[in-house]
Motif scaffolding. Structure first.
Motif, PDB file in Angstrom:
ATOM      1  N   HIS A 118       0.856  -1.195   0.000  1.00  0.00           N
ATOM      2  CA  HIS A 118       0.000   0.000   0.000  1.00  0.00           C
ATOM      3  C   HIS A 118       0.890   1.243   0.000  1.00  0.00           C
ATOM      4  O   HIS A 118       1.084   1.891   1.038  1.00  0.00           O
ATOM      5  CB  HIS A 118      -0.927  -0.019   1.214  1.00  0.00           C
ATOM      6  N   PRO A 119       1.446   1.596  -1.155  1.00  0.00           N
ATOM      7  CA  PRO A 119       2.462   2.660  -1.222  1.00  0.00           C
ATOM      8  C   PRO A 119       1.971   4.039  -0.788  1.00  0.00           C
ATOM      9  O   PRO A 119       2.740   4.802  -0.198  1.00  0.00           O
ATOM     10  CB  PRO A 119       2.872   2.659  -2.695  1.00  0.00           C
ATOM     11  N   LEU A 229      -7.109  -1.657   4.492  1.00  0.00           N
ATOM     12  CA  LEU A 229      -5.978  -0.947   3.913  1.00  0.00           C
ATOM     13  C   LEU A 229      -6.145  -0.710   2.415  1.00  0.00           C
ATOM     14  O   LEU A 229      -5.655   0.297   1.886  1.00  0.00           O
ATOM     15  CB  LEU A 229      -4.684  -1.715   4.180  1.00  0.00           C
ATOM     16  N   ASP A 230      -6.830  -1.614   1.726  1.00  0.00           N
ATOM     17  CA  ASP A 230      -7.077  -1.389   0.295  1.00  0.00           C
ATOM     18  C   ASP A 230      -7.972  -0.169   0.092  1.00  0.00           C
ATOM     19  O   ASP A 230      -7.725   0.661  -0.793  1.00  0.00           O
ATOM     20  CB  ASP A 230      -7.735  -2.622  -0.330  1.00  0.00           C
ATOM     21  N   TRP A 235      -8.390   5.821  -1.105  1.00  0.00           N
ATOM     22  CA  TRP A 235      -8.827   7.147  -0.645  1.00  0.00           C
ATOM     23  C   TRP A 235      -7.638   8.106  -0.585  1.00  0.00           C
ATOM     24  O   TRP A 235      -7.739   9.258  -1.032  1.00  0.00           O
ATOM     25  CB  TRP A 235      -9.484   7.028   0.733  1.00  0.00           C
ATOM     26  N   ILE A 236      -6.523   7.657  -0.036  1.00  0.00           N
ATOM     27  CA  ILE A 236      -5.348   8.529   0.056  1.00  0.00           C
ATOM     28  C   ILE A 236      -4.818   8.871  -1.332  1.00  0.00           C
ATOM     29  O   ILE A 236      -4.435  10.022  -1.596  1.00  0.00           O
ATOM     30  CB  ILE A 236      -4.256   7.869   0.921  1.00  0.00           C
ATOM     31  N   GLN A 237      -4.833   7.919  -2.242  1.00  0.00           N
ATOM     32  CA  GLN A 237      -4.390   8.201  -3.606  1.00  0.00           C
ATOM     33  C   GLN A 237      -5.253   9.286  -4.246  1.00  0.00           C
ATOM     34  O   GLN A 237      -4.747  10.194  -4.911  1.00  0.00           O
ATOM     35  CB  GLN A 237      -4.447   6.925  -4.447  1.00  0.00           C
TER      36      GLN A 237
END
Length: 304
Positions: A118-119, A229-230, A235-237
């Motif tokens: 999860h980069p 986490l996926d 969402w963060i991306q």
């Protein structure tokens, strides 16, 4: 009439900052005169807080007020933001026997393999997602989402900010803690709006008339099976640019995670953000002076 209403804003602001500094110093000394409270539990439930050296006193007030009014010895886990000294740790361990303290370097090593796939989540946690010094510094709040869950030995956790105080028995939280079945998540809302005079003097509170959609991450009951986490990676991306501008980035990430779970609900209004009414159970104080101003309400109880 309060004479501060007649002062220029800059002068009034400077006096308010001095008052806050003096209040913190006074109450940091007062907390070490309170009795220790056991902070080790049976592993079914954990209380997690993130803190630095500046917040040791506030953390002790927050955790002790919870343990006192709950009447339980819950496992407390404290996460070092990288600034805790050996003296800080000795103080925390003396006042919270059984506490588990996770140093920042150890946490960094433990979390890294957990986020290998999860980069964007990893970049948020290590500070490289932000493009500004402010955005990189704010990444420390990612520990509240990631470390609280990934480094927990329990399934249920209470994410507790150091500027939260309890004033009576939190029945709703205790019931949630002690259920055997999957109990989803609980969280506080911002149900009341503080009212100010001359833009800096608190005059009271007003109940918000708008729909209750003011999620606050200062106090969250979370089942860590809800940490997707996926989902967080996507969402963060999609919101990576906001990390440099949104103070509430971590709160918005929590909100997205929790509202994607099967079961979640707000705590009653008596847990509302910044609310100090006589009937409040617990309050997350975004306004730090209010935190210190309300400590006399619990000081006597914690001294005995």
């Amino acid at each position: 009439m309060d004479i501060r209403r007649l002062l220029p804003w800059r002068v009034a602001h400077g006096l308010a900052q001095l008052r806050l500094k003096l209040s913190r110093a006074f109450w940091d000394r007062a907390i070490v005169r309170t009795r220790p409270l056991p902070a080790g539990g049976d592993g079914r439930f954990e209380v997690h807080s993130l803190l630095g050296s500046k917040h040791v006193g506030m953390c002790l007030w927050a955790v002790k007020s919870l343990l006192h009014y709950a009447g339980r010895a819950y496992q407390v886990v404290l996460h070092d933001d990288g600034t805790l000294s050996a003296r800080d740790i000795a103080t925390l361990e003396a006042h919270l026997p059984g506490v588990r303290i996770i140093r920042r370097r150890s946490a960094d090593e433990a979390i890294k393999p957990c986020l290998a796939r999860h980069p964007h989540v990893a970049a948020y946690r290590d500070g490289s997602l932000g493009r500004t010094p402010w955005g990189r510094r704010m990444s420390v709040f990612s520990l509240k989402i990631l470390d609280f869950n990934l480094l927990s030995d329990a399934c249920r956790i209470l994410a507790l900010d150091t500027d939260v105080l309890f004033f009576r028995r939190p029945d709703e939280i205790i019931d949630w803690m002690e259920r055997d079945e999957d109990s989803g998540s609980l969280y506080c809302f911002e149900d009341y709006r503080p009212l100010f005079v001359a833009d800096h003097l608190l005059a009271g509170f007003e109940k918000k008339r708008e729909p209750r959609c003011y999620f606050n991450s200062g106090l969250i009951c979370f089942d860590k099976r809800g940490l997707d986490l996926d989902l967080l990676e996507r969402w963060i991306q999609d919101h990576a640019d906001d990390v440099d501008t949104a103070y509430t980035f971590e709160q918005r990430a929590w909100n997205h995670l929790i509202h994607a779970t099967v079961s979640h609900a707000p705590l009653p209004e008596t847990y509302s953000f910044n609310y100090t009414g006589s009937e409040c159970v617990a309050t997350h104080f975004g306004m730090k002076q209010l935190f210190f101003d309300n400590l006399p309400r619990i000081y006597a109880a914690l001294r005995h």
